[in-house]
Design an enzyme around this catalytic site. Structure first.
Site, PDB file in Angstrom:
ATOM      1  N   CYS A 107      98.942  13.377  44.267  1.00  0.00           N
ATOM      2  CA  CYS A 107     100.200  14.669  44.250  1.00  0.00           C
ATOM      3  C   CYS A 107     100.931  14.841  42.702  1.00  0.00           C
ATOM      4  O   CYS A 107     100.109  15.381  42.026  1.00  0.00           O
ATOM      5  CB  CYS A 107      99.922  16.117  45.048  1.00  0.00           C
ATOM      6  SG  CYS A 107     101.511  14.861  45.618  1.00  0.00           S
ATOM      7  N   HIS A 119     104.038  18.203  49.110  1.00  0.00           N
ATOM      8  CA  HIS A 119     102.414  18.348  47.862  1.00  0.00           C
ATOM      9  C   HIS A 119     102.774  18.360  46.192  1.00  0.00           C
ATOM     10  O   HIS A 119     104.411  19.480  46.280  1.00  0.00           O
ATOM     11  CB  HIS A 119     101.967  19.183  48.120  1.00  0.00           C
ATOM     12  CG  HIS A 119     100.914  19.370  47.430  1.00  0.00           C
ATOM     13  ND1 HIS A 119      99.764  18.379  47.344  1.00  0.00           N
ATOM     14  CD2 HIS A 119      99.916  20.338  47.034  1.00  0.00           C
ATOM     15  CE1 HIS A 119      99.033  18.923  46.363  1.00  0.00           C
ATOM     16  NE2 HIS A 119      98.721  19.723  46.573  1.00  0.00           N
ATOM     17  N   ASP A 141      96.467  23.516  40.043  1.00  0.00           N
ATOM     18  CA  ASP A 141      96.496  22.239  40.926  1.00  0.00           C
ATOM     19  C   ASP A 141      95.843  21.066  40.528  1.00  0.00           C
ATOM     20  O   ASP A 141      94.475  21.619  41.475  1.00  0.00           O
ATOM     21  CB  ASP A 141      96.825  22.860  42.541  1.00  0.00           C
ATOM     22  CG  ASP A 141      97.067  21.797  43.077  1.00  0.00           C
ATOM     23  OD1 ASP A 141      96.980  20.220  43.012  1.00  0.00           O
ATOM     24  OD2 ASP A 141      97.969  21.143  44.954  1.00  0.00           O
ATOM     25  N   ASN A 193     102.664  29.282  54.224  1.00  0.00           N
ATOM     26  CA  ASN A 193     102.857  30.027  55.248  1.00  0.00           C
ATOM     27  C   ASN A 193     102.204  29.968  56.391  1.00  0.00           C
ATOM     28  O   ASN A 193     102.684  30.885  58.095  1.00  0.00           O
ATOM     29  CB  ASN A 193     102.875  31.635  54.386  1.00  0.00           C
ATOM     30  CG  ASN A 193     103.965  32.048  53.811  1.00  0.00           C
ATOM     31  OD1 ASN A 193     104.755  32.187  54.505  1.00  0.00           O
ATOM     32  ND2 ASN A 193     102.942  32.177  52.366  1.00  0.00           N
ATOM     33  N   ASP A 243     101.510  28.779  60.503  1.00  0.00           N
ATOM     34  CA  ASP A 243     101.726  28.066  61.318  1.00  0.00           C
ATOM     35  C   ASP A 243     101.412  27.180  62.128  1.00  0.00           C
ATOM     36  O   ASP A 243     100.046  26.616  61.805  1.00  0.00           O
ATOM     37  CB  ASP A 243     101.130  29.538  61.885  1.00  0.00           C
ATOM     38  CG  ASP A 243     102.115  30.770  62.580  1.00  0.00           C
ATOM     39  OD1 ASP A 243     102.653  31.570  61.035  1.00  0.00           O
ATOM     40  OD2 ASP A 243     101.845  31.913  62.324  1.00  0.00           O
ATOM     41  N   GLU A 248     112.276  34.240  56.699  1.00  0.00           N
ATOM     42  CA  GLU A 248     112.113  34.435  58.084  1.00  0.00           C
ATOM     43  C   GLU A 248     112.243  35.097  58.538  1.00  0.00           C
ATOM     44  O   GLU A 248     114.035  34.839  58.657  1.00  0.00           O
ATOM     45  CB  GLU A 248     111.969  32.802  58.678  1.00  0.00           C
ATOM     46  CG  GLU A 248     111.030  31.370  58.623  1.00  0.00           C
ATOM     47  CD  GLU A 248     109.563  31.674  58.195  1.00  0.00           C
ATOM     48  OE1 GLU A 248     109.114  32.817  59.287  1.00  0.00           O
ATOM     49  OE2 GLU A 248     109.033  31.083  57.399  1.00  0.00           O
ATOM     50  N   GLU A 291     109.024  39.933  55.029  1.00  0.00           N
ATOM     51  CA  GLU A 291     108.706  38.685  55.789  1.00  0.00           C
ATOM     52  C   GLU A 291     107.605  39.186  56.430  1.00  0.00           C
ATOM     53  O   GLU A 291     106.226  38.930  56.616  1.00  0.00           O
ATOM     54  CB  GLU A 291     109.061  37.436  56.257  1.00  0.00           C
ATOM     55  CG  GLU A 291     108.715  36.185  56.598  1.00  0.00           C
ATOM     56  CD  GLU A 291     108.093  35.951  57.776  1.00  0.00           C
ATOM     57  OE1 GLU A 291     107.185  34.949  58.718  1.00  0.00           O
ATOM     58  OE2 GLU A 291     108.963  36.714  59.006  1.00  0.00           O
TER      59      GLU A 291
END
Length: 723
Positions: A295, A353, A378, A418, A420, A467, A472
């Site tokens: 990357c 990344h 990207d 973002n 989870d 957070e 948020e």
């Protein structure tokens, strides 16, 4: 602005053969002065390279007296194989501009006759409009029935022009994001962030030809050349093309990706220290992919191409970056009693990344400029976008707001910062136990180099709200929930579930358990983890419960690639311990160099996992994970005296072998640095070397040391080259 002196009165155009009665006697494109004014003199002083939306000067000498009221000087500018006025790839204009042109003509050039012109020496200012397609252009002139080639030039984007979509107001930022040839790329982990010098080298030899060949080889150009060349007026379009062409996944792109541990036929991605050796090699080997990239290499090379084209660009690193392949904003990680188990999905969490941000307007998304500015682009081939391995441009402002219904690829980038995370314990019968859920594991310390300094700039707040804040929560609410999906999507999920049952644990058998009594676990490094030395850690456990606990503690150490995949199991040990209420339990962990050095040769981190089971309550399971990034042995790199252009300069590199009993073999040194070097040229290794700088200014010299025991250790120093 001072008018350049005519140096072409007695120099005929080399592309024409004027006869004694020919109207045209010569032309001078003034490439040196024009390139200085257009900020392209670092690229060339011999080839005319201009930026759109800004006039450039030329001198035309004619045999007869010219009067703009009674003579018509027609100029034609064209690019591509099938130029048309309708597509902006052909423009007919003149002095005076009474040229007959198509009503559908776009991107019309302009010519002005300077007041200091004489009857036979014409000083002309030509202006390509701010919507001109970038690339190679041909200029011809016609007067009195005779036509002559004026010359060839290259047109680039213009971040100095307010009418150009890539306009960047701040001069310091233009210097950093367009003109700067050296930079920094961040790698490591969110706890240990390591800065690596990267030589972009966007103004090195042949870079214009290299970048334009890249545009000409893209799949869209092969399908419809005329439409592709016309679309190069749009930096949104070009950024997608460059994103696709940096990787070789589905075209004749520059770099072949390799996330394994074997790099036969090429170089390990960690070998590279700059973009130009990669781009130049791709150009020389007939556009076959260079081996190999990951990357940060993809991002560094793309940044070089974008800066050369005139699109402001910077390299950005996201630490603990999620790769959410099924777009559900959940990353599942699976554990067995020996640590990380094989995954049942393609989701993963990368230590980091790296992508790029490009600066441009986005009128295709909003007329009020709501999504103008930095865009994520990207080039690393992760997922397809409209059938091609590219990503973006995705506005950073849209990612921040959770506007995932906009183009391009915003949901994927949103998940990277973002998503989870859920940790599952895989039991012997294949069922899964949810042992930990976390909403704040990914998207940390999003970093780029500061403007005008080597300091790291944390730009996390531009991607996500803090957070737990109200903003948020509003962003989370903006993401479509499962209930909002249609029946077709639900059917697809059922099919995916059936497929997963065949390949891994049954996803319909997870067992949720109530939160266990409070126990805290934390890894601490007893000393900095240096490559070549034993790694020493300790695991701290503490219970706030009033009861004594009998624990089974399984500690595993694994070699991991930075993209979250297991390369090798290094060691495992199981300990039975008693945890007293209110007391700390310390467990020492030692990973010998002899155990980790071979598995870690082509890996990025040691993953140390502790899976703790309450023996009296087997469903109470605790997990602690630590990513250990090794510190490379130091290299000393010095330049012995002040450097001057075209003068030999001496330097010294010293490396001390940290191994007392092991001799280093297969040692290789690679020196690099744009403006400094044209080619890569017993316990203590001392190397004296010399080089001849060919460009002035502050430059970065980088050395890469590779051997049988240590892979691609780097050092750098700044060289201030005087004229």
């Amino acid at each position: 602005m001072e008018l350049p002196k005519s140096t072409g009165a007695r120099r005929p155009n080399p592309h024409s053969t004027p006869k004694s009665h020919c109207i045209f006697k010569g032309v001078d494109l003034h490439p040196e002065i024009n390139n200085i004014l257009h900020h392209t003199s670092e690229i060339s002083v011999d080839q005319l390279i201009v930026r759109r939306g800004q006039p450039f000067k030329l001198t035309l000498n004619v045999a007869q007296r010219f009067g703009y009221k009674r003579h018509q000087l027609h100029i034609t500018a064209k690019t591509g194989e099938i130029p048309t006025e309708k597509q902006g790839t052909l423009s007919v204009f003149g002095v005076s501009d009474v040229v007959t042109r198509s009503r559908s003509a776009i991107a019309v050039w302009k010519a002005d006759l300077h007041k200091d012109s004489s009857l036979q020496t014409l000083f002309l200012n030509l202006t390509p409009p701010a919507v001109t397609p970038v690339g190679k252009w041909i200029l011809t002139v016609k007067l009195g029935g005779e036509e002559m080639l004026l010359g060839k030039l290259v047109v680039l984007y213009n971040p100095w022009c307010p009418d150009d979509w890539v306009y960047l107001k701040d001069e310091d930022e233009r210097e950093e994001y367009v003109m700067k040839e050296q930079g920094v790329i961040y790698r490591g982990s969110q706890r240990v962030i390591k800065a690596y010098d990267w030589d972009f080298g966007q103004f090195e030899d042949n870079m214009v030809d290299i970048c334009l060949r890249m545009l000409d080889l893209n799949l869209k150009h092969e399908k419809d050349p005329a439409d592709d060349v016309s679309a190069r007026c749009n930096p949104i379009y070009v950024s997608r093309v460059v994103s696709a062409m940096i990787n070789s996944q589905d075209d004749r792109g520059v770099l072949q990706g390799n996330w394994g541990t074997s790099y036969i036929g090429g170089y390990s991605p960690s070998h590279w220290s700059g973009s130009y050796p990669i781009l130049h090699r791709w150009y020389k080997i007939d556009s076959h992919p260079v081996k190999y990239g990951q990357c940060w290499v993809f991002a560094g090379v793309m940044c070089s191409v974008m800066r050369l084209l005139g699109i402001p660009c910077r390299v950005v690193t996201n630490f603990s970056s999620a790769h959410d392949s099924n777009a559900n904003l959940i990353i599942d990680e699976y554990h067995a009693d020996y640590g990380v188990a094989p995954k049942a999905s393609h989701d993963s969490i990368w230590n980091y990344h790296v992508w790029v941000e490009a600066w441009m307007r986005r009128p295709d998304l909003s007329e009020d400029g709501a999504f103008d500015g930095w865009q994520v682009v990207d080039p690393t081939p992760q997922e397809e976008s409209n059938g091609i391995f590219c990503c973006g441009p995705a506005p950073v402002k849209a990612i921040l707001k959770g506007e995932t219904n906009l183009k391009y690829d915003i949901p994927f980038v949103f998940a990277e910062v973002n998503a989870d995370c859920i940790d599952w314990l895989v039991k012997a019968d294949g069922s899964k136990l949810n042992i930990f859920s976390e909403t704040a594991r990914v998207g940390h310390n999003i970093s780029t180099k500061s403007v005008g300094s080597v300091k790291r700039l944390n730009i996390t707040d531009s991607y996500k709200y803090r957070e737990g804040t109200e903003k948020e929560r509003e962003t989370d609410d903006a993401i479509p929930s499962d209930e909002e999906e249609d029946d077709e999507s639900e059917e697809e999920e059922e099919n995916e579930a059936e497929n997963e049952t065949e390949d891994g644990p049954d996803p319909e058998t997870p067992i949720s358990i109530p939160p266990p009594p409070p126990v805290t676990m934390q890894f601490k490094e007893m000393r900095p983890p240096r490559n070549g030395k034993d790694v020493r850690l300790k695991l701290l456990l503490r219970s706030e419960s009033s009861s004594v606990r009998s624990l089974s503690i399984n500690i595993s150490v694994q070699a991991m690639t930075y993209d979250g995949f297991l390369a090798a199991n290094i060691q495992t040990e199981v300990k039975d311990k008693i945890l007293l209420p209110g007391k700390d339990l310390r467990i020492r962990i030692r990973v010998p160099f002899s155990a980790y050095h071979k598995p870690m040769l082509d890996c990025d981190s040691l993953k140390v996992s502790a899976l703790v089971t309450d023996k009296e309550r087997p469903d109470n399971i605790y997990l602690a994970v630590d990513d250990v990034v090794l510190i490379d042995p130091p290299i000393s790199l010095k330049v012995k005296r002040s450097a001057k252009v075209n003068r030999h300069t001496k330097g010294e590199m010293i490396f001390m072998n940290p191994m007392v009993t092991e001799t280093l073999t297969n040692c290789t040194l690679t020196f690099s640095g744009s403006g400094l070097m044209k080619e890569e040229p017993n316990n203590r290794l001392r190397v004296n070397f010399s080089f001849v700088p060919y460009k002035r200014g502050k430059r970065t010299l980088v050395v890469d040391f590779d051997c049988s025991t240590f892979r691609d250790i780097k050092a750098s120093c700044t060289v201030n080259v005087k004229p």
